[in-house]
Motif scaffolding. Structure first.
Motif, PDB file in Angstrom:
ATOM      1  N   LEU A 280       1.324  -2.031 -12.673  1.00  9.72           N
ATOM      2  CA  LEU A 280       1.109  -0.773 -11.949  1.00  9.72           C
ATOM      3  C   LEU A 280       2.589  -0.668 -11.291  1.00  9.72           C
ATOM      4  CD1 LEU A 280      -2.255  -1.238 -10.463  1.00  9.72           C
ATOM      5  CD2 LEU A 280      -1.745   0.538 -12.058  1.00  9.72           C
ATOM      6  N   ALA A 281       2.927   0.368 -11.087  1.00  8.86           N
ATOM      7  CA  ALA A 281       4.200   0.721 -10.497  1.00  8.86           C
ATOM      8  C   ALA A 281       4.106   0.845  -9.006  1.00  8.86           C
ATOM      9  CB  ALA A 281       5.052   2.290 -10.835  1.00  8.86           C
ATOM     10  N   LYS A 282       5.371   0.750  -8.159  1.00 13.19           N
ATOM     11  CA  LYS A 282       5.148   0.832  -6.583  1.00 13.19           C
ATOM     12  C   LYS A 282       4.866   2.276  -6.633  1.00 13.19           C
ATOM     13  CE  LYS A 282       8.484   1.037  -2.960  1.00 13.19           C
ATOM     14  NZ  LYS A 282       9.997   0.658  -2.697  1.00 13.19           N
ATOM     15  N   GLY A 283       4.053   2.473  -5.636  1.00 14.04           N
ATOM     16  CA  GLY A 283       3.670   4.031  -5.077  1.00 14.04           C
ATOM     17  C   GLY A 283       2.560   4.269  -5.898  1.00 14.04           C
ATOM     18  N   GLN A 284       1.849   3.670  -6.654  1.00 17.22           N
ATOM     19  CA  GLN A 284       0.614   4.080  -7.526  1.00 17.22           C
ATOM     20  C   GLN A 284      -0.678   3.457  -6.437  1.00 17.22           C
ATOM     21  OE1 GLN A 284       1.432   2.721 -11.765  1.00 17.22           O
ATOM     22  NE2 GLN A 284      -0.235   4.434 -11.942  1.00 17.22           N
ATOM     23  N   LEU A 285      -1.837   4.300  -6.817  1.00 23.95           N
ATOM     24  CA  LEU A 285      -3.028   3.586  -6.244  1.00 23.95           C
ATOM     25  C   LEU A 285      -3.721   2.780  -7.553  1.00 23.95           C
ATOM     26  CD1 LEU A 285      -4.219   7.021  -4.184  1.00 23.95           C
ATOM     27  CD2 LEU A 285      -3.504   4.795  -3.424  1.00 23.95           C
TER      28      LEU A 285
ATOM     29  N   VAL B  98      -4.385  -8.761  -7.314  1.00 23.74           N
ATOM     30  CA  VAL B  98      -4.003  -7.976  -6.078  1.00 23.74           C
ATOM     31  C   VAL B  98      -4.109  -8.487  -4.891  1.00 23.74           C
ATOM     32  CG1 VAL B  98      -4.221  -5.498  -5.302  1.00 23.74           C
ATOM     33  CG2 VAL B  98      -4.797  -5.879  -7.555  1.00 23.74           C
ATOM     34  N   VAL B  99      -3.076  -8.559  -4.110  1.00 29.70           N
ATOM     35  CA  VAL B  99      -3.417  -9.173  -2.582  1.00 29.70           C
ATOM     36  C   VAL B  99      -3.002  -8.069  -1.609  1.00 29.70           C
ATOM     37  CG1 VAL B  99      -2.878 -11.387  -3.528  1.00 29.70           C
ATOM     38  CG2 VAL B  99      -0.933 -10.054  -2.709  1.00 29.70           C
ATOM     39  N   ARG B 100      -3.351  -8.592  -0.543  1.00 23.92           N
ATOM     40  CA  ARG B 100      -3.349  -7.630   0.744  1.00 23.92           C
ATOM     41  C   ARG B 100      -1.510  -7.123   0.907  1.00 23.92           C
ATOM     42  NH1 ARG B 100      -1.850  -4.364   3.801  1.00 23.92           N
ATOM     43  NH2 ARG B 100      -2.766  -3.782   5.772  1.00 23.92           N
ATOM     44  N   GLU B 101      -0.876  -8.093   0.590  1.00 23.92           N
ATOM     45  CA  GLU B 101       0.815  -7.798   0.917  1.00 23.92           C
ATOM     46  C   GLU B 101       1.243  -6.721  -0.239  1.00 23.92           C
ATOM     47  OE1 GLU B 101      -0.598 -11.145   2.952  1.00 23.92           O
ATOM     48  OE2 GLU B 101      -0.857 -10.875   0.765  1.00 23.92           O
ATOM     49  N   ASP B 102       0.231  -6.413  -1.134  1.00 24.97           N
ATOM     50  CA  ASP B 102       0.824  -5.470  -2.193  1.00 24.97           C
ATOM     51  C   ASP B 102       0.725  -4.116  -1.724  1.00 24.97           C
ATOM     52  OD1 ASP B 102       1.192  -7.503  -4.149  1.00 24.97           O
ATOM     53  OD2 ASP B 102      -1.005  -7.240  -4.773  1.00 24.97           O
ATOM     54  N   PHE B 103       0.024  -3.975  -0.417  1.00 26.90           N
ATOM     55  CA  PHE B 103      -0.139  -2.734   0.100  1.00 26.90           C
ATOM     56  C   PHE B 103       0.648  -2.343   1.198  1.00 26.90           C
ATOM     57  CE2 PHE B 103      -3.776  -3.283  -2.654  1.00 26.90           C
ATOM     58  CZ  PHE B 103      -4.121  -2.005  -3.152  1.00 26.90           C
ATOM     59  N   ARG B 104       0.809  -0.981   1.558  1.00 22.57           N
ATOM     60  CA  ARG B 104       1.374  -0.629   2.672  1.00 22.57           C
ATOM     61  C   ARG B 104       0.820   0.940   3.191  1.00 22.57           C
ATOM     62  NH1 ARG B 104       5.091   3.424   1.869  1.00 22.57           N
ATOM     63  NH2 ARG B 104       6.050   3.158  -0.275  1.00 22.57           N
ATOM     64  N   GLY B 105       0.787   1.064   4.293  1.00 19.79           N
ATOM     65  CA  GLY B 105       0.394   2.243   4.787  1.00 19.79           C
ATOM     66  C   GLY B 105       1.318   3.447   3.980  1.00 19.79           C
ATOM     67  N   ALA B 106       0.522   4.297   3.472  1.00 17.44           N
ATOM     68  CA  ALA B 106       1.075   5.407   2.611  1.00 17.44           C
ATOM     69  C   ALA B 106       1.823   6.519   3.625  1.00 17.44           C
ATOM     70  CB  ALA B 106       0.211   6.202   1.639  1.00 17.44           C
ATOM     71  N   HIS B 107       2.781   7.161   3.492  1.00 21.26           N
ATOM     72  CA  HIS B 107       3.322   8.325   4.029  1.00 21.26           C
ATOM     73  C   HIS B 107       2.760   9.515   3.499  1.00 21.26           C
ATOM     74  CE1 HIS B 107       6.978  10.755   5.600  1.00 21.26           C
ATOM     75  NE2 HIS B 107       5.938  11.280   6.135  1.00 21.26           N
ATOM     76  N   ILE B 108       2.056  10.283   4.002  1.00 26.11           N
ATOM     77  CA  ILE B 108       1.435  11.488   3.414  1.00 26.11           C
ATOM     78  C   ILE B 108       2.051  12.675   3.948  1.00 26.11           C
ATOM     79  CG2 ILE B 108      -0.800  12.648   3.073  1.00 26.11           C
ATOM     80  CD1 ILE B 108      -2.145  10.195   3.523  1.00 26.11           C
TER      81      ILE B 108
ATOM     82  N   ILE C 164      -1.102   2.459  -0.126  1.00 29.15           N
ATOM     83  CA  ILE C 164      -0.688   2.626  -1.294  1.00 29.15           C
ATOM     84  C   ILE C 164       0.139   1.247  -1.861  1.00 29.15           C
ATOM     85  CG2 ILE C 164       1.684   3.688  -0.859  1.00 29.15           C
ATOM     86  CD1 ILE C 164       0.769   5.869  -2.863  1.00 29.15           C
ATOM     87  N   LEU C 165       0.240   1.178  -3.009  1.00 24.67           N
ATOM     88  CA  LEU C 165       0.992   0.025  -3.598  1.00 24.67           C
ATOM     89  C   LEU C 165       2.425  -0.037  -3.048  1.00 24.67           C
ATOM     90  CD1 LEU C 165      -0.137  -0.811  -7.261  1.00 24.67           C
ATOM     91  CD2 LEU C 165      -0.684  -2.013  -5.213  1.00 24.67           C
ATOM     92  N   ALA C 166       2.939  -1.167  -2.368  1.00 22.00           N
ATOM     93  CA  ALA C 166       4.238  -1.277  -1.765  1.00 22.00           C
ATOM     94  C   ALA C 166       5.195  -1.847  -2.666  1.00 22.00           C
ATOM     95  CB  ALA C 166       4.212  -2.163  -0.416  1.00 22.00           C
ATOM     96  N   ARG C 167       4.722  -2.392  -3.971  1.00 18.32           N
ATOM     97  CA  ARG C 167       5.564  -2.851  -4.850  1.00 18.32           C
ATOM     98  C   ARG C 167       4.912  -2.846  -6.087  1.00 18.32           C
ATOM     99  NH1 ARG C 167       4.720  -8.778  -2.007  1.00 18.32           N
ATOM    100  NH2 ARG C 167       2.697  -9.248  -2.431  1.00 18.32           N
ATOM    101  N   PRO C 168       5.590  -3.145  -7.382  1.00 18.03           N
ATOM    102  CA  PRO C 168       4.862  -3.170  -8.683  1.00 18.03           C
ATOM    103  C   PRO C 168       4.326  -4.462  -9.005  1.00 18.03           C
ATOM    104  CG  PRO C 168       7.482  -3.694  -8.665  1.00 18.03           C
ATOM    105  CD  PRO C 168       6.980  -3.228  -7.303  1.00 18.03           C
ATOM    106  N   LEU C 169       3.191  -4.316  -9.593  1.00 22.65           N
ATOM    107  CA  LEU C 169       2.179  -5.186 -10.044  1.00 22.65           C
ATOM    108  C   LEU C 169       2.367  -5.473 -11.530  1.00 22.65           C
ATOM    109  CD1 LEU C 169      -0.937  -4.523  -7.747  1.00 22.65           C
ATOM    110  CD2 LEU C 169       1.074  -5.739  -7.161  1.00 22.65           C
ATOM    111  N   ALA C 170       2.573  -6.985 -11.807  1.00 19.83           N
ATOM    112  CA  ALA C 170       2.638  -7.179 -13.099  1.00 19.83           C
ATOM    113  C   ALA C 170       1.357  -7.380 -13.925  1.00 19.83           C
ATOM    114  CB  ALA C 170       3.508  -8.595 -13.520  1.00 19.83           C
ATOM    115  N   ALA C 171       1.260  -7.431 -14.973  1.00 18.37           N
ATOM    116  CA  ALA C 171       0.211  -7.416 -16.161  1.00 18.37           C
ATOM    117  C   ALA C 171      -0.434  -8.849 -15.688  1.00 18.37           C
ATOM    118  CB  ALA C 171       0.359  -7.253 -17.493  1.00 18.37           C
ATOM    119  N   LYS C 172      -2.193  -8.846 -15.798  1.00 23.84           N
ATOM    120  CA  LYS C 172      -2.616 -10.103 -15.347  1.00 23.84           C
ATOM    121  C   LYS C 172      -2.386 -10.555 -13.922  1.00 23.84           C
ATOM    122  CE  LYS C 172      -4.263  -9.936 -19.843  1.00 23.84           C
ATOM    123  NZ  LYS C 172      -3.504  -8.934 -20.171  1.00 23.84           N
ATOM    124  N   ALA C 173      -1.653  -9.807 -12.983  1.00 23.55           N
ATOM    125  CA  ALA C 173      -1.762 -10.335 -11.720  1.00 23.55           C
ATOM    126  C   ALA C 173      -2.929  -9.954 -10.813  1.00 23.55           C
ATOM    127  CB  ALA C 173      -0.261  -9.710 -11.005  1.00 23.55           C
TER     128      ALA C 173
END
Length: 595
Positions: free
Chosen positions: A284-289, A330-340, A319-328
Motif C-alpha cells: 500500500l502506498a503512503k496516503g492510502q486508506l 499494520v501498526v499504529r505508527e503506520d497512521f497519522r491524522g489526515a489533512h482533509i 491515513i497511511l503515513a508511510r508505504p506498507l510492504a506486502a505481507k507486513a
C-alpha cells in the motif's frame, strides 16, 4: 461464582440409633468443602402421623430421645460448622426452639407448607438469622407464590425454594431441573435449592448437583451415610464420605469455572497469540486508506493491529503515513491524522456564461457563495480556491473571503495537475472535490461521504444519485497521483472521476446511497447557463425572505414549495450525462493503456 451450600441430609439413615448418627457426624467432619451444613430430622411419631398410618411404627423406631438432640447438634456444630433441621412436625419445631442459637436453617417439605400448627409454632421464634427452605414439589407457580407470601410473615433471614422430592430413589427424568430457571425468573429475590435423591450407585448422582448449581441453585441438599450397604433406611440415594468428598471437589471446581470476568487473562493471551492478524496483501502506498480487499489474514509473531483497530483509526480520519510492504502487519505508527481539504476549481473562462465566477447572485459573487458554503463542510481543515496561471484568472485572488480561503494558481487545462499542485502546496491528504459553479453543495452530504470514505478504506467516494451540484466527490490525493501517473497526462482531467470509475481494477471505489430526503435528481444546482443564474437569483431571494441559510434541506424545501423557481432551469441537463458521443469518447479516453 460462589460455590453452593452443600447440606448433608441425614434423614433416617441412623435407624433410630443416636450413636450411629454421631459416627456419621464425625465422618463428615473430616470433609474439606468450604460451605457445608448437616441436617437432622428430630421427629416424633405422634406429632407426625396417626397410628393408622402405614409408617407409624417405623417413625417410632426412628425417634431419638429429646435429651440426645442437644449433644448431637453441639457435636455437629463443632465438626461441620452449620446445622439445619427438618421442620416435619411439632417435635422438630420444639427441638429447634430449644437449640435456636445453634441452628442455621430450617427446611419444610411441600407436605408441611399448609400445616397451621407448624406455621404457628415457627411464628413464635426469631428466625431473622435463619434460612427457611420451602420444598415446592408438586406445587404450581401460583401456589408457590401463595406459600412464599405466607412464610414471609415469619421474617426469616432468607427464603429458598427447593426443587426435588424423595422417591427411594428418584428417577433422573423426575428431577425436573427445568424448574430452576422458571423459579429464578418468577422469584428473583429468593434462593433456589435442590433436594437430590437420584440412585447413589449411578455416577450421575454426583453430576446432577453440578448441573443444578450451574443453573443457579445456591443450596444443594444431598443424602449421606457411612455405608449404603448397611444403612437401615434412606441409603438408596445417600453418598458415602469418599463420594461426598468427590462431590465437594467437583462443586468447588464448578464454581471456579464461573466468574464475574467475561474474559480471562489467559483467554486474552491465547487470542493475542493465535489471532490471524490483517496482513497487507500486495503493498500500500503512503496516503492510502486500508480496505478489506487490501488484506490477508495470517498468524504472526510480529505486532499488528486488528481490523477493528484499523477501522477505528480510519473512522477518526487517519491515513497511511508511510508505504506498507506486502505481507507486513499494520501498526499504529503506520497512521497519522489526515489533512482533509476542500479544493474548489474555478476559472473566469466560461463560454456559456462569461465570467460566471464573479457574477453576482443576489448581491454576492457566485464564487464567494460557493466558498462560504465550503467553509461549512465538517472535518475540513482547509479550503483552497484553485485556479489557473492565466492572467485573467488572477482576479479570483480578490475573492478568498479575506484570506479565510487559501489560493492556488496552477495548470490552466489539466485540472488534476492543478489539484495536485494545490495539495502539495498545502500538504493535503484527502480532497473534497468541488467546483466554483456549485453554490449550494451540501455540508450534510459531505459529512456522510467523508465518514463513508474513511470507514470503507476507499480511494474515491461519490454518491449514486443526487441533485446535480449538491454532492462533492472525495479523492485521496494518492489516487490523483495514480491517475496522473497511469494516464500519462489526463487529457480530459475536468472529468477526473471518469479516470477512476472507468478503471475499477486500479482503484477502490465506494458508492454511497443518500437518505431519500437529500436526493432530488430533477433539480439542477449548478451555475453554467443564464437560466441557472435566474434560478439561483430567485432561490436566494426566497431563502432570504424565509431567513434561511442555503442548506440543502432548505433549498429542497424552497424548490418543492415553489416549483416555478425550479422550472427556471429545469430543462437543462448535464452534457456529459446526455451527449452519447462525449460519453463514448470519455469511456475510451479515460481508460488506462496499462489496464
Amino acid at each position: 461464582m460462589k460455590a453452593p451450600l452443600l447440606v448433608y441430609e441425614t434423614a433416617n439413615v441412623h435407624g433410630g440409633d443416636p450413636d450411629s448418627l454421631i459416627a456419621l457426624v464425625d465422618a463428615l467432619g473430616k470433609q474439606t468443602y468450604a460451605r457445608q451444613a448437616i441436617k437432622f430430622h428430630p421427629i416424633s411419631a405422634e406429632t407426625l402421623s396417626l397410628p393408622d398410618f402405614s409408617y407409624f411404627g417405623t417413625y417410632q423406631k426412628l425417634e431419638i430421645p429429646a435429651a440426645r438432640w442437644a449433644d448431637i447438634i453441639d457435636r455437629a456444630k463443632a465438626a461441620i460448622g452449620a446445622v439445619w433441621l427438618e421442620g416435619a412436625d411439632l417435635s422438630c419445631i420444639r427441638v429447634l426452639s430449644e437449640n435456636l442459637d445453634k441452628v442455621d436453617g430450617i427446611k419444610l417439605q411441600s407436605s408441611i407448607l399448609e400445616n397451621h400448627e407448624v406455621l404457628t409454632a415457627l411464628a413464635a421464634l426469631d428466625l431473622s438469622d435463619k434460612t427457611l427452605t420451602l420444598n415446592i414439589a408438586g406445587y404450581e407457580v401460583g401456589r408457590i407464590s401463595e406459600a412464599v407470601r405466607r412464610f414471609r410473615v415469619l421474617r426469616p433471614g432468607r427464603i429458598a425454594l427447593q426443587v426435588g422430592f424423595q422417591a427411594y430413589p428418584t428417577a433422573v427424568e423426575d428431577a425436573l431441573l427445568n424448574k430452576i430457571p422458571v423459579l429464578r425468573a418468577a422469584f428473583p429475590d429468593l434462593d433456589i435449592a435442590l433436594a437430590d435423591h437420584v440412585d447413589a450407585n449411578d455416577p450421575f448422582a454426583r453430576r446432577l448437583p453440578l448441573i443444578a448449581a450451574a443453573l443457579g441453585c445456591t443450596i444443594i441438599e444431598k443424602h449421606v451415610c457411612i455405608d449404603r450397604a448397611t444403612a437401615p433406611l434412606d441409603g438408596s440415594a445417600a453418598l458415602e464420605p469418599a463420594e461426598v468428598a468427590e462431590l465437594g471437589r467437583d462443586l468447588t471446581l464448578m464454581a471456579r469455572s464461573f466468574d464475574d470476568r467475561f474474559i480471562a487473562a489467559a483467554e486474552a493471551a491465547y487470542l493475542e497469540k493465535t489471532v490471524q492478524r490483517p496482513i497487507v496483501r500486495s503493498g500500500l502506498a503512503k496516503g492510502q486508506l486500508v480496505a478489506h480487499e487490501d488484506l490477508l489474514y495470517r498468524r504472526t509473531d510480529r505486532p499488528g493491529l486488528t481490523m477493528a483497530e484499523i477501522e477505528g483509526l480510519q473512522r477518526s480520519f487517519h491515513i497511511l503515513a508511510r508505504p506498507l510492504a506486502a505481507k507486513a502487519p499494520v501498526v499504529r505508527e503506520d497512521f497519522r491524522g489526515a489533512h482533509i481539504a476542500a479544493v474548489v476549481a474555478g476559472r473566469m473562462k466560461s463560454t456559456r456564461l462569461p465570467k460566471k465566477a464573479t457574477l453576482a447572485v443576489h448581491g454576492v459573487p457566485s464564487v464567494e457563495r460557493t466558498l462560504e458554503n465550503c467553509l461549512r463542510f465538517p472535518y475540513v481543515r482547509t479550503v483552497v480556491l484553485a485556479t489557473s496561471t492565466t492572467d485573467e484568472d488572477s482576479v479570483l485572488e480578490k475573492h478568498t473571503l479575506g484570506g479565510r480561503v487559501k489560493f492556488w494558481k496552477g495548470e490552466p487545462e489539466d485540472v488534476i495537475k492543478r489539484y495536485l499542485g494545490a495539495c502539495d502546496a498545502y500538504d493535503i491528504d484527502v480532497v473534497i472535490r468541488a467546483t466554483a459553479d456549485c453554490l449550494t453543495m451540501s455540508p450534510e452530504i459531505t459529512k456522510i461521504l467523508l465518514e463513508e470514505h474513511f470507514a470503507s478504506g476507499a480511494d474515491f467516494t461519490r454518491v449514486r444519485a443526487e441533485a446535480p451540484g449538491s454532492a462533492p466527490q472525495i479523492f485521496n490525493v494518492e489516487a490523483l497521483r495514480r491517475i496522473d501517473r497511469l494516464s500519462g497526462g489526463a487529457v480530459y482531467s475536468e472529468y477526473m472521476n471518469q479516470y477512476v470509475e472507468n478503471n475499477p481494477e486500479h482503484f477502490k471505489i465506494h458508492w454511497v446511497d443518500l437518505p431519500a430526503d437529500l436526493v432530488r435528481t430533477n433539480y439542477r444546482l449548478t451555475l453554467d447557463y443564464p437560466e441557472d443564474l435566474k434560478m439561483y437569483e430567485a432561490l436566494y431571494a426566497e431563502l432570504e425572505r424565509r431567513n434561511q441559510v442555503a442548506d440543502l434541506r432548505n433549498v429542497i424545501g424552497v424548490l418543492d414549495s415553489r416549483p416555478e423557481i425550479a422550472a427556471l432551469n429545469g430543462g437543462i441537463s448535464q452534457i456529459y450525462l446526455q451527449d452519447p458521443d462525449l460519453i463514448a469518447k470519455l469511456k475510451i479516453a479515460t481508460r488506462f493503456p496499462q489496464a
